[in-house]
Design an enzyme around this catalytic site. Structure first.
Site, PDB file in Angstrom:
ATOM      1  N   SER A  78     -48.644  49.220 -42.941  1.00 12.39           N
ATOM      2  CA  SER A  78     -49.576  48.160 -42.868  1.00 12.39           C
ATOM      3  C   SER A  78     -50.520  48.695 -41.621  1.00 12.39           C
ATOM      4  O   SER A  78     -51.543  48.111 -41.231  1.00 12.39           O
ATOM      5  CB  SER A  78     -49.005  46.827 -42.401  1.00 12.39           C
ATOM      6  OG  SER A  78     -48.312  46.615 -43.576  1.00 12.39           O
ATOM      7  N   ASP A 111     -45.731  40.785 -52.272  1.00 14.06           N
ATOM      8  CA  ASP A 111     -46.069  40.521 -50.961  1.00 14.06           C
ATOM      9  C   ASP A 111     -45.045  40.705 -50.195  1.00 14.06           C
ATOM     10  O   ASP A 111     -43.907  40.344 -50.645  1.00 14.06           O
ATOM     11  CB  ASP A 111     -46.966  39.396 -50.714  1.00 14.06           C
ATOM     12  CG  ASP A 111     -47.533  39.404 -49.282  1.00 14.06           C
ATOM     13  OD1 ASP A 111     -48.716  39.553 -49.160  1.00 14.06           O
ATOM     14  OD2 ASP A 111     -46.902  39.245 -48.131  1.00 14.06           O
ATOM     15  N   CYS A 156     -51.043  40.330 -44.518  1.00  7.63           N
ATOM     16  CA  CYS A 156     -50.735  39.971 -45.970  1.00  7.63           C
ATOM     17  C   CYS A 156     -51.082  41.213 -46.659  1.00  7.63           C
ATOM     18  O   CYS A 156     -52.137  41.576 -47.131  1.00  7.63           O
ATOM     19  CB  CYS A 156     -51.915  38.894 -46.266  1.00  7.63           C
ATOM     20  SG  CYS A 156     -51.988  38.339 -48.101  1.00  7.63           S
TER      21      CYS A 156
END
Lengths: 629, 373
Positions: free
Chosen positions: A330, A369, A389
């Site tokens: 991420s 997710d 997210c």
């Protein structure tokens, strides 16, 4: 018998003897002629050859090795130094019993099998009589003392000093500064005439890191002296001398205090920390843990030591900062969001419904997710970055498409070497259609694009690339090639940069705000590190799945389980208002990204503290100057 | 005789009354001085060697002067006894000699050490000349056999020490007497043929390993550059690099920087050749030539066969020393350890040599006395 009674005929006998004397005289003339011919041959006909031979006997050219340039950190602390080292050598012609001498030496000093092997090899090589043949290169003070005591029954054993490389910081900079080692046969075979000349007095060469990259700069220029020696090799006088020119010193951007703090922050775990100066690309700290002591390599590492380092499961020889390729996870989301905004597939206010997964049209597969039930019905960019997210970025990546992703990420130097000034940097992978076709021979599928959106799938980055990406974000789109060396001698190194144009400044503001929220927001994924933070920090967490360990390898299950945990990642820059430092951290198998975030905070805290201290010193310095004048 | 009549007209000079042959003395003195100059350089400019050598020379000239006073018939009379005494001492050396480097050459008499082989250097030609001059010349076969025995006994004894170089030189001095006595060519060629035939057993059974090594090294010095070949390579380099005019006194790099082994003893000619060049060597050879020529003249004018034979042997043995030494240092001959006469450092050899020249002077005096009387 009656013949005996004959009277001696003196005249006849005189004639006989004189005739023989004359013959002998002729013989003498002949032999004198032979001697004359011989001497004429030596002294007139072959005169030049013997003059050459006699000069070669008497005059020796000795190479004077240059002093290798020093390497120091930004504050002038020595990271690579030269210190005198003592070599034990043997003059074979002066030794009566070589085996006995070697046996006695083995009792007095440490001589391993490799020393002996090398000694035997050197002994076989062509050399002048009375030339000392080195046996071992690293005598300790205690060993020298012991040798001195036994000197009288060690004729032909000599001890001499020369400068060898020393790394006083031990394992702190093993990967970045690197080390020098003895020139090996392969390197020697690759030398051209000029290099042979340059290395004629030098036995070592930079093997990795800065020592290798800046070899030509550090080496200096060899000097020579023509000396007259006697038959025992003793130098009687110097006939002519050309002094060696020392190599240039390197001053780095690295800050030893920050480097130590980064090592301390990793607290013995495997991982990497890279801290860059946002304003000039200078590397402030660069840690790959675990490390090793580069001094082991300088005079030749023992097989045992090398095997231990080379076979360690923790890979101490491996430079994780530039060679470790990890999925960025991420940590690339802020950069990707910027790309989405730039290509208008999202806006600052557009939202995505997140049920906890993403689905491609006409495909049963669920892209989950990390949060089981999702982040809500209306997730915008700010929330998507703050809470990391995945669904939002699956969706955005899918809509931007692989070509857009690849193009935008490439502007942050993902998938290509940053060009840092040490060798062996890896490029990582920032995938594209062309890459997949070339590397795997397969067409690109939409599902591949979706995975790239959260920094998984095919994408791989080095910690240095992540730090560089973060620095580029922090400077609002200026990519500066990272570099370790700030100055060579007194000349500052050049900054090479490219600027990302046409990114709307409101987009930067929005991404910065989101990254600030990651640290300072109540729902930020790195909010654990904001307690007592005296400045504003922007950051982004990440986790990377481990794919490394192959099935069937014999590791015990406990270690295996530990090594299959996710890697923890964190990138950050600070202070938010006027960014100065950008940091990327990976804690291998750290599982929770907060582990990496804590490391980053400790490093940035230290940096801010040092900045404050330096500016205070500057003010105090100015005040004391003012008092003087 | 014209010489005799000339001598008749001239009054006897002081030197002649002292039994001194002026041309010979002059030649010897010049070589002595030249030798001392070279020795100073060869010894690394060490005055100590120069002093020692000068003392030896003083002693040697004294001995020469003394020997020159001896009447020739007395020498002839003592010759067998001297020979026998020498052989006895050689036998003693074999049993109670002292030595160094694996060789047993010296006798130690109350702290004073000397080499009996030095006595034989003169005793052998003396004994041979004495024995043969009493026979009708050319000698008959059985006299040749006896003469060969006189030569062979000391030669073998010295070879056993072992000292091959000296034994061969002593044998040569005896063989020279035999040759001058008119030894028939048939014997000479037969002996040469036998020598060639026996070369192989000699090589296998008689020569020691180090002696073989020296011969092999001479044949191919390059084969063992750092070991046995080192000496020869260095001496050839010294000689060759001297060129025609040399590097100058005390400026020879080979000798001054110790590349040249044994530079003040056996290899001293290399120092001379390096520092004074071909010119310097020719000057020395000229002086030797002068002495040999004078010796030859004395031999040919001697009044008795004994005088002729002895003078001839002394003169040509001296030449052989010169030839063997220069030949070995310049790489023509194997290294046998023969000093350069009157130049190399070393006491006994100088005294022995000068004793021989004293005998030459005694022969010269006898001839003059006889022609005068």
């Amino acid at each position: 018998m009656h013949e005996h009674q004959h009277l001696k005929d003196h005249y006849k006998e005189a004639r006989i003897i004189n005739r023989r004397l004359l013959l002998a005289a002729l013989g003498t003339l002949l032999l004198f002629g032979l001697l004359f011919y011989r001497l004429y041959n030596l002294q007139v006909v072959n005169y030049q050859d013997y003059v050459t031979e006699s000069d070669r006997n008497r005059v020796q050219v000795q190479a004077l090795p240059p002093t290798r340039g020093l390497i120091m950190d930004r504050r002038g602390l020595l990271l690579a130094d030269n210190r005198p080292s003592y070599t034990l050598a043997i003059i074979k012609e002066q030794v009566d019993d070589l085996d006995a001498t070697l046996a006695l030496l083995a009792e007095l000093v440490e001589i391993n099998a490799e020393d002996l092997e090398g000694f035997e090899k050197r002994l076989q090589q062509r050399r002048r009589p009375f030339e000392a043949v080195p046996l071992t290169f690293r005598l300790t003070e205690a060993e020298i003392a012991r040798l001195a005591v036994h000197e009288y029954h060690l004729p032909g054993v000599t001890v001499s000093a020369q400068l060898v490389r020393d790394y006083p910081m031990q394992d702190l900079y093993a990967h970045s500064v690197g080390y020098v080692g003895r020139i090996n046969d392969r390197e020697l075979a690759g030398f051209d005439d000029e290099q042979f000349h340059r290395y004629s007095g030098t036995h070592t060469i930079g093997k990795i890191g800065l020592e290798r990259q800046y070899e030509d700069t550090l080496l200096g220029t060899v000097g020579y002296q023509y000396v007259e020696t006697n038959a025992r090799g003793r130098v009687l006088r110097v006939l002519e001398q050309i002094s060696p020119q020392p190599g240039e010193n390197l001053r780095l951007f690295l800050d030893t205090e920050l480097q130590r703090e980064a090592v301390a922050a990793l607290d013995g775990r495997r991982g990497a920390v890279v801290a860059l100066d946002v304003n000039n690309g200078g590397v402030l700290a660069m840690v790959s843990a675990p490390s090793y002591n580069p001094n082991l390599f300088v005079t030749g590492i023992s097989h045992r030591d090398f095997r231990q380092l080379n076979e360690s499961l923790d890979l101490p020889l491996f430079d994780r900062t530039i060679q470790g390729q990890y999925p960025p996870g991420s940590t690339i989301k802020p950069m990707l969001a910027l790309g989405g905004l730039h290509h208008k597939v999202i806006t600052l206010t557009s939202t995505v419904y997140d049920p906890g997964f993403f689905k491609l049209k006409g495909d049963e597969r669920l892209y989950r997710d990390w949060k089981r039930h999702g982040h809500g019905t209306r997730v915008d960019m700010l929330q998507a970055i703050t809470e990391s997210c995945d669904t939002y970025f699956y969706d955005m990546a899918y809509r931007l498409g692989i070509d857009g992703l690849h193009d935008f990420g490439s502007r942050f130097a993902l998938g290509s070497r940053t060009g840092i000034d040490i060798p062996s940097e890896r490029a990582g992978i920032w995938p594209s259609r062309a890459w997949k076709r070339g590397a795997m021979g397969l067409a690109w599928y939409p599902g591949d694009t979706v995975n790239v959106g959260i920094g998984q799938g095919f994408s791989l980055t080095t910690p240095l690339q992540l730090a560089s990406m973060t620095a580029t974000l922090a400077s609002r789109g200026r990519f500066i090639q990272p570099r370790l060396v700030a100055a060579i001698g007194n000349t500052l190194t050049e900054e090479k940069s490219t600027t990302l144009d046409s990114v709307d400044s409101r987009h930067w503001d929005a991404v910065f705000e989101a990254m600030e929220n990651v640290v300072h927001g109540a729902r930020g994924t790195a909010q654990v590190i904001n307690k007592g933070l005296g400045y504003r920090m922007a950051g982004k967490t990440g986790t990377a799945q481990v794919v490394g360990i192959a099935q069937g390898e014999k590791y015990d299950s406990e270690a295996l389980r530990e090594r299959q945990r996710d890697h923890a990642l964190f990138v950050a820059f600070a202070p938010l208002e006027q960014p100065q430092i950008a940091v990327a951290v990976i804690v291998e198998n750290g599982e929770k990204s907060s582990k990496a975030a804590l490391v980053a905070r400790q490093v940035i805290d230290k940096y801010m503290q040092l900045q404050l201290r330096d500016s205070e010193q500057l003010v105090r310095g100015a005040e004391s100057d003012a008092r003087i004048f | 005789m014209p010489e005799a009549s000339r001598d008749l007209r001239r009054p006897e000079s002081l030197l002649q009354r002292c039994h001194i042959d002026l041309p010979l003395l002059l030649g010897l003195l010049l070589i002595t001085l030249y030798g001392l100059v070279v020795l100073y350089s060869a010894s690394g400019q060490d005055l100590h060697y120069l002093q020692r050598q000068s003392v030896f020379f003083l002693l040697a000239y004294g001995v020469m002067f003394a020997v020159a006073q001896v009447r020739l018939h007395l020498l002839e009379y003592w010759a067998p006894w001297l020979f026998m005494a020498g052989v006895v001492l050689l036998v003693l050396v074999l049993f109670m000699g002292v030595g160094a480097k694996g060789a047993q050459r010296w006798l130690s008499l109350g702290g004073f050490r000397f080499q009996p082989s030095e006595i034989l250097k003169l005793a052998v030609p003396l004994a041979l000349a004495s024995y043969l001059s009493r026979r009708i010349l050319p000698p008959a076969f059985r006299h040749v056999v006896w003469a060969m025995l006189l030569i062979g006994i000391p030669t073998v004894l010295i070879m056993r020490q072992p000292d091959l170089g000296t034994s061969l030189l002593i044998a040569t001095s005896g063989l020279l007497v035999l040759f001058f006595s008119g030894l028939r060519w048939g014997y000479i060629f037969t002996a040469l043929g036998l020598m060639i035939a026996s070369a192989w057993p000699f090589w296998v059974f008689v020569l020691r390993d180090y002696q073989k090594q020296r011969i092999l090294t001479m044949l191919n010095p390059e084969a063992d550059k750092l070991g046995a070949g080192w000496n020869i390579i260095q001496s050839k380099t010294a000689i060759g690099s001297g060129g025609v005019y040399g590097k100058g006194w005390l400026n020879g790099t080979q000798s001054q920087l110790n590349f040249l082994p044994e530079s003040h003893t056996d290899f001293i000619i290399a120092v001379l050749a390096e520092e004074f060049g071909l010119v310097g060597v020719l000057l020395l050879m000229g002086l030797y030539f002068w002495i040999i020529g004078r010796g030859l003249l004395i031999a040919s004018r001697a009044q008795s066969s004994f005088g002729r034979l002895l003078a001839g042997s002394i003169t040509f043995t001296f030449f052989i020393y010169v030839f063997v030494n220069i030949g070995m240092v310049s790489g023509l001959l194997p290294v046998v350890g023969v000093p350069l006469p009157l130049v190399s450092h070393g006491g006994t050899s100088i005294v022995t040599l000068m004793m021989g020249f004293g005998m030459l002077m005694a022969i010269s005096t006898e001839q003059r006395k006889v022609s005068v009387g």
